[in-house]
Structure formats: C-alpha cells, structure tokens
Write a protein that holds these residues in place. Structure first.
Motif, mmCIF file in Angstrom:
data_model
loop_
_atom_site.group_PDB
_atom_site.id
_atom_site.type_symbol
_atom_site.label_atom_id
_atom_site.label_comp_id
_atom_site.label_asym_id
_atom_site.label_seq_id
_atom_site.Cartn_x
_atom_site.Cartn_y
_atom_site.Cartn_z
ATOM 1 N N VAL A 273 1.062 -1.430 0.061
ATOM 2 C CA VAL A 273 0.229 -0.144 -0.363
ATOM 3 C C VAL A 273 0.561 1.277 -0.365
ATOM 4 O O VAL A 273 1.820 1.737 0.745
ATOM 5 C CB VAL A 273 -0.755 0.082 1.366
ATOM 6 C CG1 VAL A 273 -1.319 1.679 1.545
ATOM 7 C CG2 VAL A 273 -1.578 -1.021 0.825
ATOM 8 N N ILE A 274 0.981 1.923 -1.078
ATOM 9 C CA ILE A 274 1.415 2.974 -1.318
ATOM 10 C C ILE A 274 0.632 4.575 -0.783
ATOM 11 O O ILE A 274 -0.066 5.014 -2.009
ATOM 12 C CB ILE A 274 2.083 3.363 -2.333
ATOM 13 C CG1 ILE A 274 2.685 1.975 -2.989
ATOM 14 C CG2 ILE A 274 3.011 4.906 -2.580
ATOM 15 C CD1 ILE A 274 3.775 2.196 -3.825
ATOM 16 N N ALA A 275 0.614 5.126 0.527
ATOM 17 C CA ALA A 275 0.006 6.480 0.394
ATOM 18 C C ALA A 275 0.320 7.770 0.273
ATOM 19 O O ALA A 275 1.748 7.683 0.181
ATOM 20 C CB ALA A 275 -0.552 6.367 2.315
ATOM 21 N N GLY A 276 -0.217 9.023 0.094
ATOM 22 C CA GLY A 276 -0.067 10.058 -0.281
ATOM 23 C C GLY A 276 -0.626 11.043 -0.560
ATOM 24 O O GLY A 276 -2.623 10.518 -0.795
ATOM 25 N N PRO A 277 -0.438 12.174 -1.156
ATOM 26 C CA PRO A 277 -1.888 13.190 -0.933
ATOM 27 C C PRO A 277 -1.864 13.092 -3.120
ATOM 28 O O PRO A 277 -1.056 12.564 -3.466
ATOM 29 C CB PRO A 277 -1.037 14.942 -0.960
ATOM 30 C CG PRO A 277 0.435 14.635 -1.172
ATOM 31 C CD PRO A 277 0.976 12.676 -0.374
ATOM 32 N N TRP A 278 -3.283 13.527 -3.588
ATOM 33 C CA TRP A 278 -3.004 13.202 -4.357
ATOM 34 C C TRP A 278 -3.063 14.613 -5.079
ATOM 35 O O TRP A 278 -2.960 15.525 -5.002
ATOM 36 C CB TRP A 278 -4.702 13.476 -4.657
ATOM 37 C CG TRP A 278 -5.678 12.341 -4.600
ATOM 38 C CD1 TRP A 278 -6.055 11.786 -3.863
ATOM 39 C CD2 TRP A 278 -5.727 10.605 -5.328
ATOM 40 N NE1 TRP A 278 -6.242 10.325 -2.983
ATOM 41 C CE2 TRP A 278 -6.153 9.532 -5.172
ATOM 42 C CE3 TRP A 278 -5.336 10.853 -6.579
ATOM 43 C CZ2 TRP A 278 -6.215 8.935 -5.534
ATOM 44 C CZ3 TRP A 278 -5.530 9.678 -7.461
ATOM 45 C CH2 TRP A 278 -6.045 8.506 -6.672
ATOM 46 N N GLY A 279 -2.761 14.635 -6.450
ATOM 47 C CA GLY A 279 -2.086 15.659 -7.623
ATOM 48 C C GLY A 279 -3.310 15.412 -9.282
ATOM 49 O O GLY A 279 -3.252 14.640 -9.519
#
Length: 386
Positions: A273-279
C-alpha cells in the motif's frame, strides 16, 4: 486536462510592449489537430517555455506567433494588436530555429550585422552591437571567418546572436541550444536568462528538455496533444504537477501502478500500500491510479527494516560525482534512487535493501492511458536456485 491550469503570476511591466495573447487558437493539418483551442497570455518581459514531446503542438504554436503558420480559428495579438494576416517581417518578433539559415558567403560579423544593415543602423553602432552580440556567444575571435569554417554548435550561436542584435519585442526560440555540447549549453542557458533580464525582451522558448525549461523560465506551459496540461512556475511544476503526464516530463519519477484503496488516500500496488496526497483529479476507490515518487525522495536502509516502503535488490550502482545513483528491483518494478554521494549508504549489486519514503513525498495521480516517460518495468531473473 485544461487549456490552462492555475498558474504562477507572470511579470507585470505595466505596458503591453512584448506581450503576446493567444485566444482560442486552433490549427489543423488535414484531419490532424496540431493546436486545439489554445489560449495563453504571455506577459511583457516574461521568459516562457513551451515544453512537451514531439507532436504536442509547441513548435506549431511558436510558428503561428511568428507568422510562418496561420491559425484556422482564434486570434493572436502582439503588444496589444492583432497580427492575423501580418507577414513575419511586419511583426515585432525575431525567430531562432534549429536550422541555422546563415549566409555562407558572408563572414560571421556580416551575418550578425545583416539585420542592422537592413534597418539602416549607422556603421559605428553596427560594429559596437556586433561585438557585443558575438561576445555574448563567445565567438568574437571568429568574427572574420565564414560560417562554414565553424562547427554546427558555433553556427547556431551565430544565428542566436543575429536574432538578438535587433532587440525585438518578442524573441521566439525553437530549441536553439540543441546542437551545443552539454557544458556550453548550460553556460548559454545562464547567458540567455541574464541577457533576457537585462534587455527586458519577452522570450518564448520551445524545448523538450525539462532541465532547460526549469533553469531559465519564469513560467512553463507543459503541452500535450495541442493543449496546455499545466501552466505554472518551475517550482510549482516540479513540486506540484497537475497530472501524471506533467510529473513524467518534469524531473525523473518512479511510477507504480495500482488500484485506489478504501478511503481513497492510498493505492494498492505490487509493492504494498502506497499512501500520499493526490495531484490533480482524485480517483474513487477501486479505480486505477499511479503513485509517483522522485528518486531523491527515496532512501536506502538495510534489509529487515520495517520503515514505510518496499524490500528490493540492488541492480546497479553509478557514481555521478555529487550524486550516487542506485537502481533497485522490487518484484517486477524497478526504482531509481538518487542520494548525495557524501552521505550515501555503502551498497553493492545484489545487496538486499529496503527502499523507504515518506507519504508526504508521494503524489497519487489518475491514469488516463498516456505513456509515462519515466516508467521502468522489467522482469527480474529468478534467483531461487542460487
């Protein structure tokens, strides 16, 4: 995708001299649309780069500003006046193309002075301005030679100085540094930017080289299929790309395909699972998406680490002077890692490591089928029997 995304503020000089307005311009070649309803405002004194791959419409846009091509619809204004129907020589622009177009029977100095002669500039002023222009491109010592006696890169620099010597309101440049070697190209990037700032001339620069665009531009218009995908300052383009397409063109990226997880703030991938903000546009859970992680945001830790990231195996190690570049394989995904050489970990080919990153350094993007320039997927050899 839009004609223009929220953009960095361009310079405002308080006048219209050198400003360029493109409004709803479309250009077709038969059934092919080269430029698609494009609108763009270029401020006086701005250094703006049109960046994108071959066929994206950047050169066609430049040629329409110059007057070498004519739009099928829309309007183009320079310094506040429409130039539709005006031939190139009646526009306040000069153009530097990849082709040199030098007069072989004239000396270097005579080539550079040609435009001044056509305008009736006094000879004493001609000599002074030619010397200054040749100093700028480091060719004054070759002033009396014929262009055919010089290298291709030197000939391109002559063409550049010939265009600049007339001090146009707008200078259009179609990859003028492409023929230069790396060191001279980097030097010319600095000189071009300094010259542009000193003269206050509007520069519109076409390139497929993101390094050139980042180093010189006030703003960058990243183009795709005849439209502008993102228009912004270099820092915003690099740090906050509006789409995976833009991210793939500015700097290097590691792209990992996946499916949006429940909650929408992460994607499920072969690396976990890779989490992060959306661009850009957010994708609903279950939809296809891609995670982008820049090489400089990945650090290598020893195997067995449980920090956020993925286990991998070292495939290659390259020393690049101030930077150590490591390519690792994780499953069938390759990741590029770059770290400052003085603080780089000691790793060798076939070492087992863990790639670690912060979710804050990840950007999640919608996938739309467009090729991603920095995606690397290979099949790794089976080591089960070793």
């Amino acid at each position: 995708m839009a004609d223009s995304a929220p953009a960095a503020t361009a310079p405002d000089t308080g006048n219209t001299t050198g400003g360029v307005e493109i409004v709803g311009v479309t250009k077709r070649y038969g059934d092919s649309i080269a430029v698609d309803n494009l609108s763009l405002s270029i401020q006086p004194g701005e250094f703006l780069s049109l960046l994108g791959p071959s066929g994206c419409g950047k050169t066609t846009t430049l040629r329409m500003i110059a007057g070498f091509e004519h739009p099928d619809s829309g309007d183009i204004s320079i310094s506040g006046r429409s130039v539709l129907g005006l031939p190139p020589y009646k526009r306040e622009v000069n153009t530097v193309f990849q082709a040199y177009a030098l007069f072989p029977h004239m000396s270097v100095a005579e080539n550079v002075a040609y435009g001044l002669q056509q305008r009736g500039v006094p000879k004493a002023e001609q000599r002074q301005r030619v010397a200054e222009a040749l100093d700028m491109v480091q060719l004054r010592r070759f002033a009396d030679r014929k262009p055919t006696m010089l290298s291709g890169g030197q000939q391109q620099r002559i063409a550049l100085s010939r265009a600049l010597i007339n001090r146009p309101s707008v200078l259009l440049l179609d990859e003028p540094l492409a023929a230069l070697d790396r060191q001279l190209r980097e030097e010319m990037q600095v000189e071009l930017k300094l010259l542009q700032a000193r003269l206050g001339t509007t520069f519109v620069f076409v390139t497929h080289d993101q390094g050139e665009a980042l180093s010189m531009s006030d703003r960058i218009a990243v183009m795709r299929a005849g439209r502008i995908e993102q228009l912004d300052g270099p820092e915003q383009i690099y740090a906050a790309p509006a789409s995976a397409y833009v991210a793939s063109f500015i700097g290097q990226q590691n792209f990992v395909q996946g499916t949006v997880a429940a909650g929408g703030a992460a994607i499920d991938t072969d690396l976990g699972v890779i989490a992060g903000p959306w661009g850009g546009e957010r994708v609903s859970p279950g939809g296809s998406a891609v995670a982008a992680i820049r090489p400089e945001f990945i650090r290598l830790e020893s195997a067995g680490s449980t920090a956020n990231g993925a286990d991998a195996r070292v495939l290659s190690v390259s020393y690049l002077g101030e930077t150590l570049q490591v390519v690792v394989g994780a499953g069938e995904q390759t990741l590029l890692v770059r770290t400052p050489a003085p603080t780089a970990p000691s790793v060798r080919v076939d070492d087992d490591v863990r790639c670690v990153w912060s979710p804050d350094d990840v950007r999640l993007f919608a996938t739309d089928g467009a090729p991603l320039a920095s995606t690397h997927v290979i099949t790794l050899p089976d080591r089960s029997g070793t």
